[in-house]
Structure formats: structure tokens, C-alpha cells
Design an enzyme around this catalytic site. Structure first.
Site, PDB file in Angstrom:
ATOM      1  N   ASP A  32       0.859  -1.192   0.000  1.00 29.91           N
ATOM      2  CA  ASP A  32       0.000   0.000   0.000  1.00 29.91           C
ATOM      3  C   ASP A  32       0.892   1.239   0.000  1.00 29.91           C
ATOM      4  O   ASP A  32       1.955   1.233   0.627  1.00 29.91           O
ATOM      5  CB  ASP A  32      -0.912  -0.008   1.256  1.00 29.91           C
ATOM      6  CG  ASP A  32      -2.200   0.765   1.029  1.00 29.91           C
ATOM      7  OD1 ASP A  32      -2.116   1.972   0.774  1.00 29.91           O
ATOM      8  OD2 ASP A  32      -3.285   0.158   1.111  1.00 29.91           O
ATOM      9  N   ASN A  33       0.455   2.322  -0.657  1.00 30.01           N
ATOM     10  CA  ASN A  33       1.215   3.581  -0.583  1.00 30.01           C
ATOM     11  C   ASN A  33       0.629   4.514   0.482  1.00 30.01           C
ATOM     12  O   ASN A  33       1.089   5.634   0.645  1.00 30.01           O
ATOM     13  CB  ASN A  33       1.260   4.296  -1.943  1.00 30.01           C
ATOM     14  CG  ASN A  33      -0.094   4.834  -2.366  1.00 30.01           C
ATOM     15  OD1 ASN A  33      -1.101   4.547  -1.730  1.00 30.01           O
ATOM     16  ND2 ASN A  33      -0.125   5.612  -3.431  1.00 30.01           N
ATOM     17  N   GLY A  37      -5.337   4.315   1.964  1.00 33.30           N
ATOM     18  CA  GLY A  37      -5.250   3.251   2.970  1.00 33.30           C
ATOM     19  C   GLY A  37      -4.683   3.832   4.259  1.00 33.30           C
ATOM     20  O   GLY A  37      -4.030   4.879   4.247  1.00 33.30           O
ATOM     21  N   ILE A  62       7.346  -3.450  -9.361  1.00 34.69           N
ATOM     22  CA  ILE A  62       7.833  -4.069  -8.121  1.00 34.69           C
ATOM     23  C   ILE A  62       8.291  -5.482  -8.428  1.00 34.69           C
ATOM     24  O   ILE A  62       7.704  -6.175  -9.267  1.00 34.69           O
ATOM     25  CB  ILE A  62       6.757  -4.059  -7.015  1.00 34.69           C
ATOM     26  CG1 ILE A  62       7.318  -4.658  -5.728  1.00 34.69           C
ATOM     27  CG2 ILE A  62       5.471  -4.761  -7.425  1.00 34.69           C
ATOM     28  CD1 ILE A  62       6.737  -4.128  -4.473  1.00 34.69           C
ATOM     29  N   LYS A  91      -3.305   6.657 -12.973  1.00 36.19           N
ATOM     30  CA  LYS A  91      -2.067   5.857 -12.990  1.00 36.19           C
ATOM     31  C   LYS A  91      -2.191   4.618 -12.094  1.00 36.19           C
ATOM     32  O   LYS A  91      -1.695   3.549 -12.438  1.00 36.19           O
ATOM     33  CB  LYS A  91      -0.874   6.719 -12.518  1.00 36.19           C
ATOM     34  CG  LYS A  91      -0.419   7.718 -13.573  1.00 36.19           C
ATOM     35  CD  LYS A  91       0.518   8.759 -13.004  1.00 36.19           C
ATOM     36  CE  LYS A  91       1.881   8.220 -12.665  1.00 36.19           C
ATOM     37  NZ  LYS A  91       2.758   9.299 -12.096  1.00 36.19           N
ATOM     38  N   ASN A  99       1.793  -3.142 -14.039  1.00 31.84           N
ATOM     39  CA  ASN A  99       2.881  -3.629 -13.167  1.00 31.84           C
ATOM     40  C   ASN A  99       2.515  -4.952 -12.495  1.00 31.84           C
ATOM     41  O   ASN A  99       3.351  -5.840 -12.344  1.00 31.84           O
ATOM     42  CB  ASN A  99       3.226  -2.569 -12.109  1.00 31.84           C
ATOM     43  CG  ASN A  99       3.934  -1.376 -12.731  1.00 31.84           C
ATOM     44  OD1 ASN A  99       4.694  -1.536 -13.697  1.00 31.84           O
ATOM     45  ND2 ASN A  99       3.688  -0.189 -12.209  1.00 31.84           N
ATOM     46  N   TYR A 146     -11.424   7.674 -12.658  1.00 31.23           N
ATOM     47  CA  TYR A 146     -11.698   6.395 -12.001  1.00 31.23           C
ATOM     48  C   TYR A 146     -12.370   5.427 -12.971  1.00 31.23           C
ATOM     49  O   TYR A 146     -11.889   4.304 -13.182  1.00 31.23           O
ATOM     50  CB  TYR A 146     -12.590   6.653 -10.781  1.00 31.23           C
ATOM     51  CG  TYR A 146     -12.825   5.457  -9.899  1.00 31.23           C
ATOM     52  CD1 TYR A 146     -11.804   4.914  -9.121  1.00 31.23           C
ATOM     53  CD2 TYR A 146     -14.082   4.866  -9.830  1.00 31.23           C
ATOM     54  CE1 TYR A 146     -12.039   3.821  -8.302  1.00 31.23           C
ATOM     55  CE2 TYR A 146     -14.319   3.779  -9.006  1.00 31.23           C
ATOM     56  CZ  TYR A 146     -13.293   3.259  -8.249  1.00 31.23           C
ATOM     57  OH  TYR A 146     -13.516   2.169  -7.434  1.00 31.23           O
ATOM     58  N   ARG A 187     -17.669   9.029   1.581  1.00 35.99           N
ATOM     59  CA  ARG A 187     -18.721   8.212   0.968  1.00 35.99           C
ATOM     60  C   ARG A 187     -20.011   8.334   1.770  1.00 35.99           C
ATOM     61  O   ARG A 187     -20.014   8.711   2.941  1.00 35.99           O
ATOM     62  CB  ARG A 187     -18.279   6.760   0.868  1.00 35.99           C
ATOM     63  CG  ARG A 187     -17.525   6.534  -0.415  1.00 35.99           C
ATOM     64  CD  ARG A 187     -17.189   5.093  -0.583  1.00 35.99           C
ATOM     65  NE  ARG A 187     -15.950   4.806   0.099  1.00 35.99           N
ATOM     66  CZ  ARG A 187     -15.119   3.846  -0.266  1.00 35.99           C
ATOM     67  NH1 ARG A 187     -15.386   3.085  -1.286  1.00 35.99           N
ATOM     68  NH2 ARG A 187     -14.008   3.645   0.391  1.00 35.99           N
TER      69      ARG A 187
HETATM   70  N1  UDP Z   1     -24.007  11.355  -1.261  1.00 38.88           N
HETATM   71  C1  UDP Z   1     -24.847  12.111  -0.456  1.00 38.88           C
HETATM   72  N2  UDP Z   1     -24.328  12.659   0.674  1.00 38.88           N
HETATM   73  C2  UDP Z   1     -23.045  12.460   1.066  1.00 38.88           C
HETATM   74  C3  UDP Z   1     -22.197  11.669   0.267  1.00 38.88           C
HETATM   75  C4  UDP Z   1     -22.711  11.138  -0.899  1.00 38.88           C
HETATM   76  O1  UDP Z   1     -26.039  12.306  -0.772  1.00 38.88           O
HETATM   77  O2  UDP Z   1     -22.671  12.987   2.135  1.00 38.88           O
HETATM   78  C5  UDP Z   1     -24.575  10.732  -2.482  1.00 38.88           C
HETATM   79  C6  UDP Z   1     -23.731  10.874  -3.733  1.00 38.88           C
HETATM   80  O3  UDP Z   1     -23.985  12.083  -4.408  1.00 38.88           O
HETATM   81  C7  UDP Z   1     -24.184   9.649  -4.516  1.00 38.88           C
HETATM   82  C8  UDP Z   1     -24.473   8.606  -3.443  1.00 38.88           C
HETATM   83  O4  UDP Z   1     -24.671   9.341  -2.239  1.00 38.88           O
HETATM   84  O5  UDP Z   1     -25.374   9.931  -5.206  1.00 38.88           O
HETATM   85  C9  UDP Z   1     -23.355   7.600  -3.241  1.00 38.88           C
HETATM   86  O6  UDP Z   1     -22.174   8.314  -3.085  1.00 38.88           O
HETATM   87  P1  UDP Z   1     -20.782   7.659  -2.694  1.00 38.88           P
HETATM   88  O7  UDP Z   1     -19.790   8.769  -2.646  1.00 38.88           O
HETATM   89  O8  UDP Z   1     -20.924   6.836  -1.476  1.00 38.88           O
HETATM   90  O9  UDP Z   1     -20.407   6.641  -3.863  1.00 38.88           O
HETATM   91  P2  UDP Z   1     -20.695   6.509  -5.429  1.00 38.88           P
HETATM   92  O10 UDP Z   1     -21.662   5.396  -5.515  1.00 38.88           O
HETATM   93  O11 UDP Z   1     -21.276   7.787  -5.969  1.00 38.88           O
HETATM   94  O12 UDP Z   1     -19.360   6.210  -6.017  1.00 38.88           O
END
Ligand code: UDP
Length: 314
Positions: A32-33, A37, A62, A91, A99, A146, A187
Site C-alpha cells: 500500500d502507498n 489506505g 515491483i 495511474k 505492473n 476512475y 462516501r
Molecule cells: N451522497 C450524499 N451525501 C453524502 C455523500 C454522498 O447524498 O454525504 C450521495 C452521492 O452524491 C451519490 C451517493 O450518495 O449519489 C453515493 O455516493 P458515494 O460517494 O458513497 O459513492 P458513489 O456510488 O457515488 O461512487
């Protein structure tokens, strides 16, 4: 007993996977970098003689020998984390898998399980999403570092299989939550639980009608194990997620209900971020058929376990 490399092993999924594989008696190399993490996640493993940590950035080659299997998890995965340094994110996916595939060849063409994502489907125009759906990704938007990075990684994996017969396993992971999530990763599940525990506003983005299907971490770990060791040599891609779909408004209300002492209010905090998918739900018929796998944890049970974890973190 195997020697297994887990890249991204100090992240949320990586930590849970390392714990599971160590409990099975394997030798583990965790790489892990520590960009997203966290060293604290793996601090308990460090006294285990079967565990070795290597601080390394997967975008650089690596050289390791004596490995039997590789799980490639290394990539920042929450939207705020992967958008903070989008070039590094791209990247991590693209140089990273190159890698790792080269490392697999040098170790005798060992199996590589790559964690891809439901984000390869972008903002889907069909639901639920089957593996055969080719997606609706904006190739130049803020999520594309992503999404397109993960899509490029999938194509390279299949080219290594076609050109070198590398035994690849491609798993598309849908939204997952549980212990060892970073409370600050931004999230939705971690935000809502942490906000409710701190009596802060619960922040809905957009009108909260967008949907996600939330999978508890233990279900995912079983799915990864079954896919890596599947006896049919099935390469994937395969969806691993929970098909029970909830709106973000429903999630906020469930979190509030499960933390009844919280005085948090649910608010519409900001516009829906650019390219935020309106719906997401896995079709898991392939996983049921090929792996005999399906998720066993319902949302409330999983959220209660996750609340207990976050109580120890904040
Ligand atoms: N979201 C939200 N409030 C937050 C964080 C995220 O309403 O505080 C929403 C976000 O806009 C998305 C969903 O929840 O519609 C899931 O977001 P998350 O970042 O968990 O992951 P994603 O599935 O979008 O990669």
C-alpha cells in the site's frame, strides 16, 4: 497455505481481505502507498509472522518472488479521494494493473484477481446492470479518471489473458460498506453514520432520489474468495453486489432510525455532483450461477455493525 499479495491492503476492503486470508492460515504480503489506505487498519496484523507490509506505490514496478496469488485492490475509491489527484488515480488503475500483470508473469503466470467497479457502467441507462451492459460513461468528466481507468484496466487484463494466458479474475464491485471504512473518506454510508453520531446535519446531495445498492463487506469478501478460487476458471467480469436498491433519502432515514439518540437533521446540502449516477443496482444472476454466491446481510444488520465500528473511531 499460499503466499498471497494484496495490493491496497491497508484500505477498507483490503484490510478486511487481509484479515480473512490470514485467518485461513495464508502468508500475506500487503502492499500500500497509504494514500487512502491507513496504517492503523493493519496495525494489529503486524505482530503476525505470516504478515508482511510493503510501503510501495503500485504505479511503480515491483519485484517480488514466491507469490501464488494476487488480489489487486490498489486505487483510491471514494469520489472525493479519487478526484483529489485524478492523474494519480488514473495511474493507479492503468500503470498499476500493468505492473501487477508483469509481476504475475514473472511469478509463473499466477492468478490475478482485479477489483473493478460498478462505475464501469457509468450513469446506466438500463437497470439492473448485467455484465453484458457496456455502460454510459462520460470519458472526460470528473469521474472519468476512475471509471475510464478501471475500464482500461479491464481491457489490459483480457489482453494479458489472450496474449499470455494469464489467469485473470475480474470482479465489478458495487457500493460496499462496513468496518475499517475511513470515517473521513466522504462516501455516503460513512458520512451519514459519522454525521448522525456527531449530531451534525445529514447531507443529502441532490434531491436524494438517486439510488445505490449497498453490500456489507463480509459478503463481498466471500465473493472475492469464491471468484479467485472458482473451479471453472471463470475469468469474469462478474458483478458482486447486493441487489436491494435504496434511494439516498431512504438510507438517511435508516441511519437516523438506527441511531435514535441523534439530533441530526436530514438536509439537502448541495446539488447532485457532476455525472453522479442516478441509479445503480447489480444483476447478480451470473454470480449465483457460477459461484453459487449471493449476499446474506441485509442493510439494517450491516449498518448496525458499521455504527458499532464508527463509535470506536470518532
Ligand atoms: N451522497 C450524499 N451525501 C453524502 C455523500 C454522498 O447524498 O454525504 C450521495 C452521492 O452524491 C451519490 C451517493 O450518495 O449519489 C453515493 O455516493 P458515494 O460517494 O458513497 O459513492 P458513489 O456510488 O457515488 O461512487
Amino acid at each position: 497455505m499460499k503466499t498471497i499479495l494484496v495490493t491496497g491492503g491497508a484500505g477498507f476492503i483490503g484490510t478486511n481481505l487481509c484479515r480473512y486470508l490470514l485467518n485461513q492460515g495464508n502468508h500475506l504480503i500487503c502492499l500500500d502507498n497509504l494514500y487512502s489506505g491507513r496504517e492503523i487498519n493493519i496495525s494489529n496484523f503486524k505482530s503476525n509472522p505470516n504478515f508482511k507490509f510493503i510501503h510501495h506505490d503500485i504505479t511503480q514496478p515491483i519485484d517480488l518472488t514466491g507469490i501464488d496469488q494476487i488480489y489487486n485492490l490498489a486505487c483510491p475509491a471514494s469520489p472525493p479521494a479519487y478526484q483529489k489527484n485524478p492523474i494519480q488515480t488514473w495511474k493507479s488503475s492503468v500503470f498499476g494493473i500493468y505492473n501487477i500483470l508483469e509481476l504475475a508473469r514473472k511469478n509463473g503466470n499466477i492468478p490475478v484477481l482485479h477489483t473493478s467497479t460498478s462505475e464501469v457502467y457509468g450513469d446506466p441507462t438500463e437497470s439492473p446492470q448485467k455484465e453484458s451492459y457496456r455502460g454510459n460513461v462520460n470519458p472526460i468528466g470528473i469521474r472519468s479518471c476512475y471509471d475510464e481507468g478501471k475500464r482500461a484496466a479491464e481491457s489490459l487484463l483480457f489482453d494479458y489473458f489472450r496474449q499470455y494466458q494469464t489467469p485473470i479474475r475480474v470482479v465489478r464491485i458495487f457500493n460496499t460498506y462496513g468496518p475499517y471504512m475511513d470515517p473521513l473518506d466522504g462516501r455516503v454510508v460513512s458520512n451519514f453514520i459519522v454525521q448522525a453520531l456527531k449530531n451534525e446535519d445529514i447531507t443529502i446531495y441532490g434531491d436524494g432520489s438517486q439510488t445505490r445498492s449497498f453490500q456489507y463487506i463480509d459478503d463481498l469478501i466471500f465473493g472475492l474468495d469464491k471468484m479467485m478460487n472458482n473451479s471453472q476458471d471463470f475469468l469474469g467480469p462478474i458483478n458482486i453486489g447486493n441487489p436491494n436498491e435504496f434511494t439516498i433519502n431512504q438510507l438517511a432515514n435508516i441511519v437516523k432510525k438506527l441511531i435514535p439518540q441523534s439530533s441530526s437533521k436530514i438536509i439537502q446540502a448541495q446539488e447532485l455532483p457532476q455525472d453522479d449516477p442516478k441509479q445503480r443496482c447489480p444483476d447478480i444472476s451470473l454470480a449465483k450461477k457460477i459461484l453459487n454466491w449471493e449476499p446474506l446481510t441485509n442493510l439494517e444488520t450491516g449498518i448496525i455493525k458499521t455504527i458499532e465500528y464508527f463509535k470506536t473511531q470518532i
